[in-house]
Write an enzyme that holds these catalytic residues in place. Sequence first.
Site, PDB file in Angstrom:
ATOM      1  N   SER A  62      30.946  47.273  36.727  1.00  0.00           N
ATOM      2  CA  SER A  62      29.552  47.468  36.315  1.00  0.00           C
ATOM      3  C   SER A  62      29.304  48.758  35.541  1.00  0.00           C
ATOM      4  O   SER A  62      28.208  48.940  35.002  1.00  0.00           O
ATOM      5  CB  SER A  62      28.642  47.429  37.533  1.00  0.00           C
ATOM      6  OG  SER A  62      28.521  46.111  37.982  1.00  0.00           O
ATOM      7  N   LYS A  65      28.060  48.307  32.134  1.00  0.00           N
ATOM      8  CA  LYS A  65      26.649  48.011  31.834  1.00  0.00           C
ATOM      9  C   LYS A  65      25.988  49.159  31.078  1.00  0.00           C
ATOM     10  O   LYS A  65      25.020  48.959  30.348  1.00  0.00           O
ATOM     11  CB  LYS A  65      25.898  47.697  33.132  1.00  0.00           C
ATOM     12  CG  LYS A  65      26.370  46.397  33.802  1.00  0.00           C
ATOM     13  CD  LYS A  65      25.798  46.247  35.213  1.00  0.00           C
ATOM     14  CE  LYS A  65      26.299  44.984  35.906  1.00  0.00           C
ATOM     15  NZ  LYS A  65      25.942  44.950  37.343  1.00  0.00           N
ATOM     16  N   TYR A 189      30.204  38.772  29.531  1.00  0.00           N
ATOM     17  CA  TYR A 189      29.889  39.676  30.657  1.00  0.00           C
ATOM     18  C   TYR A 189      31.133  39.981  31.505  1.00  0.00           C
ATOM     19  O   TYR A 189      31.392  41.128  31.861  1.00  0.00           O
ATOM     20  CB  TYR A 189      28.765  39.052  31.503  1.00  0.00           C
ATOM     21  CG  TYR A 189      28.513  39.759  32.801  1.00  0.00           C
ATOM     22  CD1 TYR A 189      27.940  41.035  32.817  1.00  0.00           C
ATOM     23  CD2 TYR A 189      28.863  39.187  34.021  1.00  0.00           C
ATOM     24  CE1 TYR A 189      27.719  41.706  34.014  1.00  0.00           C
ATOM     25  CE2 TYR A 189      28.645  39.848  35.219  1.00  0.00           C
ATOM     26  CZ  TYR A 189      28.082  41.107  35.209  1.00  0.00           C
ATOM     27  OH  TYR A 189      27.879  41.779  36.389  1.00  0.00           O
ATOM     28  N   TYR A 241      22.274  50.544  42.450  1.00  0.00           N
ATOM     29  CA  TYR A 241      21.562  49.424  43.103  1.00  0.00           C
ATOM     30  C   TYR A 241      20.715  49.915  44.272  1.00  0.00           C
ATOM     31  O   TYR A 241      20.006  50.915  44.129  1.00  0.00           O
ATOM     32  CB  TYR A 241      22.569  48.341  43.573  1.00  0.00           C
ATOM     33  CG  TYR A 241      23.678  48.133  42.585  1.00  0.00           C
ATOM     34  CD1 TYR A 241      23.395  47.591  41.339  1.00  0.00           C
ATOM     35  CD2 TYR A 241      24.986  48.518  42.858  1.00  0.00           C
ATOM     36  CE1 TYR A 241      24.405  47.423  40.409  1.00  0.00           C
ATOM     37  CE2 TYR A 241      25.993  48.349  41.929  1.00  0.00           C
ATOM     38  CZ  TYR A 241      25.694  47.802  40.711  1.00  0.00           C
ATOM     39  OH  TYR A 241      26.690  47.647  39.797  1.00  0.00           O
ATOM     40  N   VAL A 259      32.235  47.833  41.109  1.00  0.00           N
ATOM     41  CA  VAL A 259      32.947  47.368  42.311  1.00  0.00           C
ATOM     42  C   VAL A 259      34.464  47.566  42.229  1.00  0.00           C
ATOM     43  O   VAL A 259      35.167  47.332  43.210  1.00  0.00           O
ATOM     44  CB  VAL A 259      32.666  45.892  42.702  1.00  0.00           C
ATOM     45  CG1 VAL A 259      31.278  45.716  43.252  1.00  0.00           C
ATOM     46  CG2 VAL A 259      32.948  44.942  41.562  1.00  0.00           C
TER      47      VAL A 259
HETATM   48  N1  GLN Z   1      31.697  41.876  37.618  1.00  0.00           N
HETATM   49  C1  GLN Z   1      31.011  42.219  38.836  1.00  0.00           C
HETATM   50  C2  GLN Z   1      30.071  41.103  39.230  1.00  0.00           C
HETATM   51  O1  GLN Z   1      29.494  40.531  38.356  1.00  0.00           O
HETATM   52  C3  GLN Z   1      30.280  43.503  38.639  1.00  0.00           C
HETATM   53  C4  GLN Z   1      29.568  43.969  39.876  1.00  0.00           C
HETATM   54  C5  GLN Z   1      29.639  45.441  40.098  1.00  0.00           C
HETATM   55  O2  GLN Z   1      30.501  46.149  39.611  1.00  0.00           O
HETATM   56  N2  GLN Z   1      28.747  45.926  40.938  1.00  0.00           N
HETATM   57  O3  GLN Z   1      29.912  40.776  40.359  1.00  0.00           O
END
Ligand code: GLN
Length: 307
Positions: A62, A65, A189, A241, A259
């Site tokens: 993420s 992003k 994505y 988050y 993650v």
């Molecule tokens: N690719 C992961 C997902 O879509 C990204 C989530 C994350 O890094 N928090 O679940």
Amino acid sequence: MMQQILDDIAEQMAIETKRGKVADYIPQLAHVDPSQFGIAVATPDGQVYAAGDASTLFSIQSISKVFTLTIGLNKLGSELWTHVGREPSGDPFNSITILEYEAGRPRNPLINAGAIAVVDAIMMGRQPKTVMTEILQFVRSVSDDDSIGFDHKVAASEMQHRDRNAALAHFMKSFGNLEHEVDEILDIYFHQCSVAMSCEQLARAGLFLVSNGINQATGVKVIKPQQSRRINSLMMMCGHYDGSGEFAYQVGLPGKSGVGGGILTIAPGKGSIAVWSPGLNPVGNSKLGTKALQLLVEKTGWSVFAN
Ligand code: GLN
């Protein structure tokens, strides 16, 4: 001085026994060795200080992003905010709940639904491959490193286990909030999430957010100063988050987690910090990464709330 601080932190992290839990909902990530820890700090003069496993590649997940948000703001300007909001969600990264109450418009670009909406917005009718190439070129350019690439195994693993993200996307599309085909959007994505980088590369990639949109080390103007400031504020409010408030309280700097166990943190005017340790806390943010950042801000005094 900085090198000593990083060496001390890496030494301390090496003996930690409570290292969190490696993400296993993406099977390809479940194999990563949780004993690893890396930290790197890039400063506007182009110096990179590093300790631990700072040159080991990991899945940025993420953290990507932040890069697609930057591309989106460059391409669409304030029009981007017709696709996605800019309020913290207070919910997990893959939550669907608020989407129903808010007519399929995601709260912010740093949760999954929001990042999926950003991909849709930047596609502009183009083929997934073209958009993936654009994202990769962007990451290579901000990091000043052409060796950076996708981890196709991770992207494929996520595509195979896409049910939750596909649900988010279909739900948004049912409100008319996505223009392109869900699987094409998700393909992009998952590739952006699969980008493999080291802490050293990631710290360099964050430099444009340290100096008002300009990477001082390379002289490249990545984004307007006003937008750079706003990306930092979104990272502060939404980058972790439902752990964003706690991160702001403990660390006090804009940050974005993934993650894969990485966190990119920006100390405006001072430096870009990348940490990585694969074990996560219960809300999906790197456990030791957060701890290391707390130590770093204590030792350096870096904060956006004090000087
Ligand atoms: N690719 C992961 C997902 O879509 C990204 C989530 C994350 O890094 N928090 O679940």
